[in-house]
Design an enzyme around this catalytic site. Structure first.
Site, PDB file in Angstrom:
ATOM      1  CB  CYS A 117      11.604 -49.476  -1.234  1.00  0.00           C
ATOM      2  SG  CYS A 117      12.426 -50.717   0.255  1.00  0.00           S
ATOM      3  CB  CYS A 158      15.708 -50.300  -1.478  1.00  0.00           C
ATOM      4  SG  CYS A 158      15.139 -51.784  -0.979  1.00  0.00           S
TER       5      CYS A 158
END
Length: 159
Positions: free
Chosen positions: A114, A117
């Site tokens: 991700c 993130c």
């Protein structure tokens, strides 16, 4: 594996941080025998609360990484304006130091792929004056732990 689990192999990190990052990375890699082995290896280093912090980082990031990767990849900006409504209460008291939780969260986000993130956790860590070498060490631990988990899973499957 031995090289990234030592302070000399993980520049900028202390043994407790290495242990939390490694345990969270093993959990995120979904290889239970490796996770158990690391918990035993770090039994003298981590309290139960700190081990729970590593587990919390793996669990919360498992949820967040999927959701925020969706928001990022779906290419419709409307989703970024909507409330996520994900429960993340553990982040206020993860059982370990906040910086250690952030490092573990970054490592798990790297394993889960991700980018949104990873960027967020890297920015938070840098804001708290964590050195780039420390952040890189967390990412290296995640990379090596994930590779070991994949290799062990393949060896188990071939046996």
């Amino acid at each position: 594996l031995d090289s990234v689990l030592s302070e000399s192999g993980a520049p900028g990190l202390v043994q407790k941080q290495i242990a939390i990052i490694a345990l969270a990375s093993a959990i995120a890699s979904r290889h239970a025998p490796l996770t158990r082995a690391l918990r035993g290896h770090f039994a003298d280093v981590l309290s139960e609360a700190e081990a729970n912090g590593a587990r919390a980082a793996a669990a919360i990031m498992g949820m967040n990484n999927i959701y925020y990767r969706f928001v990022h990849l779906v290419e419709d900006e409307e989703y970024a304006t909507l409330r996520a409504s994900l429960r993340m209460n553990v982040m206020s008291n993860p059982g370990c130091e906040k910086i250690d939780f952030e490092l573990a969260s970054l490592a798990v986000s790297a394993i889960n792929g991700c980018g949104m993130c990873m960027a967020s956790h890297e920015k938070t860590l840098r804001k708290h004056e964590v050195a780039a070498t420390s952040i890189q060490s967390a990412a290296r631990i995640a990379a090596v732990l994930h590779a070991v988990a994949v290799a062990l899973e393949q060896a188990d499957a071939a046996a």
